[in-house]
Write a protein that holds these residues in place. Sequence first.
Motif, PDB file in Angstrom:
ATOM      1  N   ASN A  43      -8.441   0.937  20.546  1.00  0.00           N
ATOM      2  CA  ASN A  43      -9.074   1.687  21.637  1.00  0.00           C
ATOM      3  C   ASN A  43      -9.970   2.784  21.082  1.00  0.00           C
ATOM      4  O   ASN A  43     -10.914   2.500  20.376  1.00  0.00           O
ATOM      5  N   ASN A  44      -9.657   4.044  21.388  1.00  0.00           N
ATOM      6  CA  ASN A  44     -10.494   5.173  20.973  1.00  0.00           C
ATOM      7  C   ASN A  44      -9.909   5.878  19.747  1.00  0.00           C
ATOM      8  O   ASN A  44     -10.234   7.019  19.477  1.00  0.00           O
ATOM      9  N   THR A  45      -9.037   5.190  19.028  1.00  0.00           N
ATOM     10  CA  THR A  45      -8.398   5.750  17.836  1.00  0.00           C
ATOM     11  C   THR A  45      -8.806   4.930  16.617  1.00  0.00           C
ATOM     12  O   THR A  45      -8.772   3.701  16.647  1.00  0.00           O
ATOM     13  N   SER A  46      -9.208   5.636  15.572  1.00  0.00           N
ATOM     14  CA  SER A  46      -9.574   4.979  14.323  1.00  0.00           C
ATOM     15  C   SER A  46      -8.571   5.362  13.258  1.00  0.00           C
ATOM     16  O   SER A  46      -7.983   6.445  13.297  1.00  0.00           O
ATOM     17  N   ASN A  47      -8.338   4.465  12.313  1.00  0.00           N
ATOM     18  CA  ASN A  47      -7.521   4.837  11.166  1.00  0.00           C
ATOM     19  C   ASN A  47      -8.192   4.364   9.889  1.00  0.00           C
ATOM     20  O   ASN A  47      -8.898   3.351   9.880  1.00  0.00           O
ATOM     21  N   ILE A  48      -8.000   5.150   8.844  1.00  0.00           N
ATOM     22  CA  ILE A  48      -8.512   4.807   7.524  1.00  0.00           C
ATOM     23  C   ILE A  48      -7.371   4.977   6.535  1.00  0.00           C
ATOM     24  O   ILE A  48      -6.771   6.049   6.447  1.00  0.00           O
ATOM     25  N   ALA A  49      -7.079   3.918   5.806  1.00  0.00           N
ATOM     26  CA  ALA A  49      -6.088   3.982   4.740  1.00  0.00           C
ATOM     27  C   ALA A  49      -6.833   4.080   3.416  1.00  0.00           C
ATOM     28  O   ALA A  49      -7.780   3.337   3.168  1.00  0.00           O
ATOM     29  N   VAL A  50      -6.428   5.029   2.596  1.00  0.00           N
ATOM     30  CA  VAL A  50      -7.039   5.279   1.287  1.00  0.00           C
ATOM     31  C   VAL A  50      -5.999   4.958   0.227  1.00  0.00           C
ATOM     32  O   VAL A  50      -4.883   5.492   0.265  1.00  0.00           O
ATOM     33  N   PHE A  51      -6.357   4.100  -0.734  1.00  0.00           N
ATOM     34  CA  PHE A  51      -5.443   3.639  -1.773  1.00  0.00           C
ATOM     35  C   PHE A  51      -5.981   4.050  -3.138  1.00  0.00           C
ATOM     36  O   PHE A  51      -7.106   3.677  -3.503  1.00  0.00           O
ATOM     37  N   ALA A  52      -5.192   4.791  -3.910  1.00  0.00           N
ATOM     38  CA  ALA A  52      -5.602   5.177  -5.268  1.00  0.00           C
ATOM     39  C   ALA A  52      -5.653   3.933  -6.152  1.00  0.00           C
ATOM     40  O   ALA A  52      -4.746   3.102  -6.114  1.00  0.00           O
ATOM     41  N   TYR A  53      -6.724   3.812  -6.952  1.00  0.00           N
ATOM     42  CA  TYR A  53      -6.786   2.713  -7.926  1.00  0.00           C
ATOM     43  C   TYR A  53      -5.707   2.899  -8.990  1.00  0.00           C
ATOM     44  O   TYR A  53      -5.051   1.953  -9.393  1.00  0.00           O
ATOM     45  N   ASP A  54      -5.563   4.139  -9.458  1.00  0.00           N
ATOM     46  CA  ASP A  54      -4.615   4.474 -10.514  1.00  0.00           C
ATOM     47  C   ASP A  54      -3.539   5.363  -9.910  1.00  0.00           C
ATOM     48  O   ASP A  54      -3.852   6.419  -9.349  1.00  0.00           O
ATOM     49  N   PRO A  55      -2.265   4.980  -9.997  1.00  0.00           N
ATOM     50  CA  PRO A  55      -1.206   5.819  -9.437  1.00  0.00           C
ATOM     51  C   PRO A  55      -1.243   7.266  -9.947  1.00  0.00           C
ATOM     52  O   PRO A  55      -0.804   8.174  -9.251  1.00  0.00           O
ATOM     53  N   ALA A  56      -1.793   7.491 -11.131  1.00  0.00           N
ATOM     54  CA  ALA A  56      -1.881   8.851 -11.678  1.00  0.00           C
ATOM     55  C   ALA A  56      -2.805   9.737 -10.850  1.00  0.00           C
ATOM     56  O   ALA A  56      -2.698  10.964 -10.908  1.00  0.00           O
ATOM     57  N   HIS A  57      -3.711   9.148 -10.076  1.00  0.00           N
ATOM     58  CA  HIS A  57      -4.627   9.923  -9.239  1.00  0.00           C
ATOM     59  C   HIS A  57      -4.052  10.223  -7.852  1.00  0.00           C
ATOM     60  O   HIS A  57      -4.616  11.024  -7.112  1.00  0.00           O
ATOM     61  N   TYR A  58      -2.948   9.581  -7.497  1.00  0.00           N
ATOM     62  CA  TYR A  58      -2.384   9.791  -6.162  1.00  0.00           C
ATOM     63  C   TYR A  58      -2.071  11.266  -5.883  1.00  0.00           C
ATOM     64  O   TYR A  58      -2.412  11.760  -4.808  1.00  0.00           O
TER      65      TYR A  58
ATOM     66  N   GLY B 166      -7.749  14.995  17.139  1.00  0.00           N
ATOM     67  CA  GLY B 166      -6.987  15.388  15.965  1.00  0.00           C
ATOM     68  C   GLY B 166      -6.985  14.332  14.880  1.00  0.00           C
ATOM     69  O   GLY B 166      -7.284  13.158  15.116  1.00  0.00           O
ATOM     70  N   VAL B 167      -6.649  14.778  13.678  1.00  0.00           N
ATOM     71  CA  VAL B 167      -6.491  13.892  12.524  1.00  0.00           C
ATOM     72  C   VAL B 167      -5.072  14.073  12.011  1.00  0.00           C
ATOM     73  O   VAL B 167      -4.648  15.190  11.721  1.00  0.00           O
ATOM     74  N   LYS B 168      -4.337  12.976  11.927  1.00  0.00           N
ATOM     75  CA  LYS B 168      -2.977  12.996  11.381  1.00  0.00           C
ATOM     76  C   LYS B 168      -2.970  12.192  10.091  1.00  0.00           C
ATOM     77  O   LYS B 168      -3.665  11.179   9.976  1.00  0.00           O
ATOM     78  N   ARG B 169      -2.172  12.653   9.133  1.00  0.00           N
ATOM     79  CA  ARG B 169      -2.070  11.954   7.853  1.00  0.00           C
ATOM     80  C   ARG B 169      -0.646  11.450   7.668  1.00  0.00           C
ATOM     81  O   ARG B 169       0.323  12.168   7.922  1.00  0.00           O
ATOM     82  N   TYR B 170      -0.539  10.218   7.211  1.00  0.00           N
ATOM     83  CA  TYR B 170       0.745   9.620   6.877  1.00  0.00           C
ATOM     84  C   TYR B 170       0.695   9.192   5.420  1.00  0.00           C
ATOM     85  O   TYR B 170      -0.172   8.406   5.025  1.00  0.00           O
ATOM     86  N   ALA B 171       1.603   9.729   4.614  1.00  0.00           N
ATOM     87  CA  ALA B 171       1.668   9.374   3.201  1.00  0.00           C
ATOM     88  C   ALA B 171       2.500   8.111   3.022  1.00  0.00           C
ATOM     89  O   ALA B 171       3.538   7.946   3.664  1.00  0.00           O
ATOM     90  N   VAL B 172       2.015   7.242   2.152  1.00  0.00           N
ATOM     91  CA  VAL B 172       2.735   6.019   1.794  1.00  0.00           C
ATOM     92  C   VAL B 172       2.794   5.994   0.262  1.00  0.00           C
ATOM     93  O   VAL B 172       2.055   5.251  -0.396  1.00  0.00           O
TER      94      VAL B 172
ATOM     95  N   HIS C  22       0.801   4.315  -3.128  1.00  0.00           N
ATOM     96  CA  HIS C  22      -0.185   5.287  -3.612  1.00  0.00           C
ATOM     97  C   HIS C  22      -1.312   5.402  -2.599  1.00  0.00           C
ATOM     98  O   HIS C  22      -2.494   5.369  -2.939  1.00  0.00           O
ATOM     99  N   ALA C  23      -0.906   5.533  -1.322  1.00  0.00           N
ATOM    100  CA  ALA C  23      -1.862   5.496  -0.214  1.00  0.00           C
ATOM    101  C   ALA C  23      -1.630   6.637   0.765  1.00  0.00           C
ATOM    102  O   ALA C  23      -0.531   7.173   0.884  1.00  0.00           O
TER     103      ALA C  23
END
Length: 116
Positions: free
Chosen positions: A20-35, A58-64, A68-69
């Motif tokens: 609907n009117n909600t977008s999500n973006i998942a960001v994944f570190a290439y190297d776990p050391a950068h997480y 609003g913007v909400k963040r969920y750590a995974v 490493h995301a």
Amino acid sequence: MNSRKVFLRALAHARAGDKNNTSNIAVFAYDPAHYPVLEAQLTPQAVAAHMAGLVQGGVKRYAVPQLHALNFVMEQALEGGVNGSLNLDGHGKSWSSFLLGMEIDLPEDAPPPPKG
């Protein structure tokens, strides 16, 4: 501690989705050391500032950490959603590329970004 600026795309890849009117973006570190660097700098406030003008809610963040995301859920983001918007990108699929253009401070003691 000294750092250098790099684009997020040097450290991570991303995937966008919508409901609907909600977008999500998942960001994944290439190297776990950068997480930890991403976790420290990709705050909901920093992402909201980078996406200013696109995201009205609003913007909400969920750590995974196991992946490493970080997943960002952005409300009131798609001008009503694909069925209610005249926006050319009603699904927000290009938003992951836009977010990857955000600058990150990479500490000098962090591993270098992967080549590629």
